[in-house]
Scaffold this motif. Structure first.
Motif: not given
Length: 397
Positions: A164-184
Motif C-alpha cells: 500500500v502506498i499512501a500520501d498526504l502532502s501540502f505544497g506550502q511556502d512554509v516560511e511565509n505561510a506558517w513562520g515559526t508560531e503556527h501550530r503546524m
C-alpha cells in the motif's frame, strides 16, 4: 420501529475542526440513511471565555439552551453531557482527555490521539478502570468508502495484498505561510507533518494491511523512516515511512506486506488542486489494484482495476484487442456534509450498546499506531518539549 438513541455532546475547544464536527453533528441523520442514532449539542467550552463559547454555539446553530462555558473544568462537570469531543491541538490531547475521564466523561479525542504511546496507554488504562468509552477520532475509517474497501480486501477479492502506498502532502511556502508560531510547525504544540498529516497515510496502511487481518494474526510492523526538518523550528516537514507487516491480508496470510506512508509540507499530493494526479492511495493485490483519489482524509472516489489473466506467449499473436481492454470499476461515495458524523454515529452506537471501545478503531490499534510514530521520531531525533511528552497529570500547558 424504536426511537433513535440520542447522544448529548459537549464540545471542548472552539476552533475550526470543532466547528466542522459540530455542524456535521446537527445534520439530519436521514440524509446519510441513519435512523438509529441522533445527536444534539448541549454544551461547549472555550478556554478563553464563555462569550467565545456562546458565539461558537450560535455560529454552529446549536440548540438555544446549550450551555456556554469559559473553562474546560465547567464543561466536564456538566451532568447533561454524555460524551465530550476533544478538539484541541494534539499537544493538549493527553491533559484535556484525562480531565474528561477523571470527571467521569466518555471521550472522542481528535487524532493524533496523543503525542506519544505512553500517553495513549495511560488514557486507555484510565478509561478502562473507570468503565468509560474512549475513541480516537480517525473519522476517515468510518466512511462508507473505507468500509467498502476493507470488506473487499477481507473477502479476498483483491487476492494477497502485498503493498500500500499512501500520501498526504501540502505544497506550502512554509516560511511565509506558517513562520515559526503556527501550530503546524510549532514544537510547543507538537507541530510537524508526522502527527498532523502523517496520521492519515499511516491510517490507510493500517486499515488495509493490519485491520483486515484476523485479530489473532495481527502483528505490529517493523518501521524504517527518514525525516527532513524545518530549519526554523525543528519540526518534521518531509517524512517517509516504510512499514513491514509480518502477516499481510489475503492469500494464506504467510506473506509480508509493505505500507509506504508519505507526508510533506513542501510538495503536494494534489499538485494543481484539481486531482489531476489522481490516486493518493494505491493498494496492490495479486488480483488487482484499488486506487483511492485524494485527499487521504476525505476521499469520495475510488476505482478497482482488475488484473487481466495472462495468456501464453505462444498464443500472444492471436490476442484480440478486446481481451486487452482494461477492466475498471469506478465507485463514487458522496458525503452529505463534511463526513465527521459517521464517527459520531459510531460513538453513539457504542454508548447505546455499553461498549467501551469501537471495533473499527480499537484501543490496541490506536496504541500500535502511536508506537509506530514514536519509532519514526526516535529514528530521526524528533523530540518535543517535556511538558507535552509527560504522562504526569495535571500539567498546565
Amino acid at each position: 420501529m424504536s426511537s433513535p438513541h440520542t447522544v448529548r455532546w459537549g464540545i471542548l475547544a472552539t476552533g475550526g475542526i470543532a466547528q466542522t464536527f459540530t455542524k456535521d453533528l446537527l445534520i439530519d441523520p436521514s440524509t446519510r440513511n441513519v435512523s438509529d442514532i441522533k445527536h444534539t449539542v448541549v454544551a461547549a467550552a472555550s478556554s478563553s471565555s464563555a462569550d467565545r463559547a456562546r458565539k461558537f454555539l450560535e455560529d454552529c446553530k446549536c440548540p438555544s439552551d446549550a450551555a456556554a462555558y469559559g473553562s474546560y473544568e465547567e464543561l466536564v462537570n456538566d451532568k447533561n453531557v454524555d460524551i465530550i469531543y476533544v478538539a484541541t491541538p494534539h499537544s493538549h490531547h493527553y491533559q484535556n482527555t484525562m480531565l474528561c475521564l477523571e470527571a467521569g466523561k466518555n471521550v472522542l479525542c481528535e487524532k493524533s490521539f496523543t503525542v506519544n504511546a505512553a500517553q495513549t496507554k495511560k488514557l486507555i488504562e484510565t478509561a478502562k478502570a473507570k468503565k468509560l468509552f474512549l475513541m480516537e477520532a480517525l473519522w476517515t475509517r468510518y466512511f462508507p468508502l473505507s468500509k467498502q474497501i476493507r470488506k473487499y480486501i477481507e473477502d479476498g477479492k483483491l487476492g494477497a495484498v502485498h503493498r500500500v502506498i499512501a500520501d498526504l502532502s501540502f505544497g506550502q511556502d512554509v516560511e511565509n505561510a506558517w513562520g515559526t508560531e503556527h501550530r503546524m510547525v510549532n514544537m510547543e504544540l507538537a507541530g510537524g507533518a508526522l502527527l498532523d498529516l502523517g496520521i492519515y497515510p499511516i491510517t490507510w496502511c493500517f486499515q488495509t494491511l493490519y485491520h483486515t487481518v484476523p485479530a489473532a494474526s495481527r502483528k505490529p510492523p517493523n518501521v524504517a523512516s527518514s525525516v527532513s526538518k524545518y530549519a526554523k523550528t525543528g519540526a518534521d516537514e518531509n517524512t517517509s515511512i516504510i512499514l513491514t507487516f509480518p502477516s499481510g491480508p489475503g492469500g494464506d496470510g504467510s506473506h509480508q506486506a509493505h505500507g509506504i506512508a508519505l507526508t510533506s509540507f513542501r510538495v503536494a499530493t494534489d499538485v494543481d488542486g484539481h486531482n489531476t494526479a489522481k490516486p493518493a492511495i494505491r493498494i496492490h493485490g495479486t488480483k488487482g489494484e484499488i486506487q483511492v483519489d485524494g485527499p487521504a482524509y476525505r476521499p469520495t472516489h475510488y476505482r478497482i482495476i482488475h488484473k487481466n489473466e495472462p495468456t501464453s506467449r505462444a498464443n500472444s499473436h492471436e490476442e484480440n484487442s478486446e481481451d486487452k481492454r482494461p477492466n475498471v470499476e469506478e465507485h463514487e461515495c458522496e458525503i452529505p456534509g463534511h463526513g465527521m458524523f459517521w464517527e459520531a454515529d459510531e460513538c453513539g452506537r457504542c454508548l447505546r450498546d455499553g461498549k467501551l471501545q469501537s471495533d473499527g478503531m480499537t484501543h490496541e490499534e490506536s496504541l500500535v499506531i502511536m508506537d509506530t510514530m514514536d519509532q519514526v521520531r526516535k529514528q530521526n531525533g524528533l523530540v518535543y518539549p517535556e511538558k507535552i511528552e509527560t504522562t504526569e497529570y495535571p500539567v498546565e500547558l
